[in-house]
Design a protein around this motif. Structure first.
Motif, PDB file in Angstrom:
ATOM      1  N   PHE A  86      16.058  -7.689  60.817  1.00  0.00           N
ATOM      2  CA  PHE A  86      15.908  -9.058  61.314  1.00  0.00           C
ATOM      3  C   PHE A  86      15.752 -10.035  60.151  1.00  0.00           C
ATOM      4  CE2 PHE A  86      14.980  -6.750  65.164  1.00  0.00           C
ATOM      5  CZ  PHE A  86      15.532  -7.563  66.151  1.00  0.00           C
ATOM      6  N   THR A 110      10.542 -15.589  70.405  1.00  0.00           N
ATOM      7  CA  THR A 110      11.660 -14.652  70.473  1.00  0.00           C
ATOM      8  C   THR A 110      12.688 -15.036  69.417  1.00  0.00           C
ATOM      9  OG1 THR A 110      11.384 -14.231  72.835  1.00  0.00           O
ATOM     10  CG2 THR A 110      13.534 -13.748  71.891  1.00  0.00           C
ATOM     11  N   THR A 111      13.197 -14.034  68.713  1.00  0.00           N
ATOM     12  CA  THR A 111      14.321 -14.219  67.795  1.00  0.00           C
ATOM     13  C   THR A 111      15.568 -13.635  68.444  1.00  0.00           C
ATOM     14  OG1 THR A 111      12.869 -13.995  65.869  1.00  0.00           O
ATOM     15  CG2 THR A 111      15.234 -13.757  65.497  1.00  0.00           C
ATOM     16  N   SER A 171      17.857 -14.716  53.793  1.00  0.00           N
ATOM     17  CA  SER A 171      17.252 -13.998  54.904  1.00  0.00           C
ATOM     18  C   SER A 171      16.505 -12.788  54.372  1.00  0.00           C
ATOM     19  CB  SER A 171      18.315 -13.546  55.914  1.00  0.00           C
ATOM     20  OG  SER A 171      18.901 -14.678  56.540  1.00  0.00           O
ATOM     21  N   ARG A 204      13.874 -12.826  59.763  1.00  0.00           N
ATOM     22  CA  ARG A 204      12.466 -13.152  59.520  1.00  0.00           C
ATOM     23  C   ARG A 204      12.323 -14.283  58.513  1.00  0.00           C
ATOM     24  NH1 ARG A 204       9.308  -7.288  59.725  1.00  0.00           N
ATOM     25  NH2 ARG A 204       9.950  -6.745  61.853  1.00  0.00           N
ATOM     26  N   ALA A 217      20.661 -17.129  63.891  1.00  0.00           N
ATOM     27  CA  ALA A 217      19.444 -16.734  64.598  1.00  0.00           C
ATOM     28  C   ALA A 217      18.888 -17.950  65.324  1.00  0.00           C
ATOM     29  CB  ALA A 217      18.401 -16.173  63.634  1.00  0.00           C
ATOM     30  N   TRP A 218      18.354 -17.702  66.496  1.00  0.00           N
ATOM     31  CA  TRP A 218      17.705 -18.735  67.307  1.00  0.00           C
ATOM     32  C   TRP A 218      16.263 -18.302  67.526  1.00  0.00           C
ATOM     33  CZ3 TRP A 218      17.791 -19.280  73.245  1.00  0.00           C
ATOM     34  CH2 TRP A 218      17.321 -20.543  73.640  1.00  0.00           C
ATOM     35  N   PHE A 219      15.325 -19.109  67.052  1.00  0.00           N
ATOM     36  CA  PHE A 219      13.898 -18.830  67.210  1.00  0.00           C
ATOM     37  C   PHE A 219      13.370 -19.772  68.287  1.00  0.00           C
ATOM     38  CE2 PHE A 219      15.216 -18.072  62.857  1.00  0.00           C
ATOM     39  CZ  PHE A 219      14.693 -16.824  62.565  1.00  0.00           C
TER      40      PHE A 219
END
Length: 448
Positions: free
Chosen positions: A42, A185-186, A111, A44, A222-224
């Motif tokens: 991920f 949520t990721t 990332s 992160r 990525a969508w957080f």
């Protein structure tokens, strides 16, 4: 695997891997164990700030990290209702979007899953994946660590095993702070947005429906987002948040709890807490991982000094006294960032909320003071006062003063000198000017 080491490192994230690389430079025998069977897939943490890049420069990997990261123009944030809507505001990430005069390095947007392989390759000491630390027992001259694969004896232990640290719980160390702040949520997904992102570059796009971030220069997103009560179809949710009809392929979904705390103690006996095990902050402003990297940079040279015999064990007490106040300052800044973002998303500010204030944190990145432990404020002011990071200044041969710092103490002086230093490592750096006196700098780059 080995059954006896100088330092056992629990946790194979950026902080644990950096500690391993730093200790390897000192010739300290280490074993790193990570309960997962591989590095995290991920993204992160995504911001490597200026100070962390200076540490990576000392390890000889800054160029590799930079080459694998986004170009500097992505060191910007944009704020919108939905991803494809016009900007409500925009701000540059200071020290990332462009070089600054206070460092030979600049931060990068990358990332965590792109950074960790570089850190893993920075040392060749043993690593055990799929190995969990389940119990500890301290003896007079070391620690016996009970692993899922057997026992290991170590002189010291660095616990960098995350916010839910097994080691911290085994030691019974409490935490101070707000604790759980939000369920998040990721969603990692593919969508062909590369050309659009190149025309409107940003490392982070804050929207009313969550935070979007490009993962790699070659693609991936990525969508957080706050975890919905009933998530439903993630593909539809992502498409709606983007704001245009674009093909979306959801690859991975991970749920987590955003937390904020500082451990009540960073040390118990021969065990030291580091990274998220020691202090966890909301992931806004890129403060969490970088604080952990600076902390192990502080710790590892002290461990090496005690293990090699040129430092008294009492030196290790300064890890907590120097780094715990910084952790509290960082937590306050990160919580303030989270509140500011929430107000902005709810349109509670009359002015555009996306000013440079949000990223005006160079004082915290470069200006922490280990003597007074006072809040350095938003701006960084270079100083050679004891307890501060040695300022970046050019030397006669074109190097930075920071390049004269390494696995040794550095004595900066314009006068050739001979002095007795016993067995501790020190180098003399001659200055080509008329100033008098001398300045002694620690291996972590702080004025002694």
């Amino acid at each position: 695997m080995t059954d006896e080491v100088d330092v056992l490192i629990a946790g194979g994230g950026p902080v644990g891997l950096t500690a391993r690389a730093l200790l390897a430079r000192w010739g300290v025998r280490t074993l790193l164990v990570e309960k997962h069977r591989e590095l995290s897939p991920f993204p992160r943490s995504r911001l490597v700030n200026v100070r962390s890049m200076e540490i990576f420069r000392q390890l000889g990997i800054a160029a590799t990290v930079r080459d694998r990261a986004f170009p500097p123009e992505f060191g910007r944030v944009r704020f919108r209702d939905r991803l494809f809507d016009p900007d409500l505001g925009s701000a540059a990430m200071i020290g990332v979007h462009a070089p600054i005069p206070d460092s030979p390095e600049y931060g990068v947007v990358t990332s965590q899953d792109r950074l960790e392989p570089t850190l893993l390759a920075a040392a060749d000491t043993p690593v055990g994946f799929g190995v969990e630390l389940v119990a500890l027992s301290e003896e007079d001259d070391g620690v016996v660590a009970h692993l899922s694969t057997g026992e290991v004896r170590a002189r010291y232990v660095i616990a960098a095993d995350g916010a839910n640290s097994t080691v911290r719980q085994l030691l019974g160390i409490d935490i101070d702070g707000p604790g759980a702040m939000a369920r998040m949520t990721t969603v990692v997904f593919d969508a062909d947005l590369r050309q659009w992102a190149a025309e409107q570059p940003a490392g982070v796009y804050f929207t009313a429906t969550g935070m979007f971030a490009p993962i790699y220069p070659e693609g991936g997103w990525a969508w957080f987002v706050p975890t919905p009560a009933e998530p439903g179809d993630w593909k539809s949710l992502v498409t709606d948040a983007i704001g245009v009809d674009v093909a979306v392929k959801v690859l991975r979904v991970q749920q987590f709890v955003s937390t904020g705390f500082v451990a009540s103690h960073l040390r118990r006996g021969r065990v030291f807490l580091a990274g998220d095990a020691a202090h966890t902050v909301p992931g806004l402003g890129g403060l969490g991982m970088n604080t952990g990297l600076a902390a192990v940079h502080n710790l590892c040279w002290k461990l090496a000094g005690v293990l090699h015999g040129w430092a008294e064990p009492s030196l290790l007490d300064t890890y907590e006294s120097e780094r715990k106040p910084v952790a509290h300052l960082t937590l306050r800044q990160a919580v303030a960032n989270a509140h500011q973002l929430r107000r902005a998303q709810q349109r509670q500010d009359g002015e555009l909320p996306w000013s440079e204030r949000y990223f005006a944190q160079m004082g915290l990145v470069l200006g922490v003071d280990y003597v007074t432990t006072e809040d350095p404020g938003a701006e960084y002011t270079p100083t050679t006062e004891p307890g501060h990071r040695m300022p970046h200044l050019p030397l006669a041969d074109g190097r930075s003063t920071l390049d004269a710092v390494g696995e040794w103490f550095t004595l900066f002086t314009p006068t050739p000198t001979v002095f007795h230093h016993g067995e501790w490592p020190v180098r003399v750096e001659l200055l080509a000017d008329q100033r008098q006196g001398a300045l002694l700098v620690r291996p972590d780059g702080y004025v002694s």
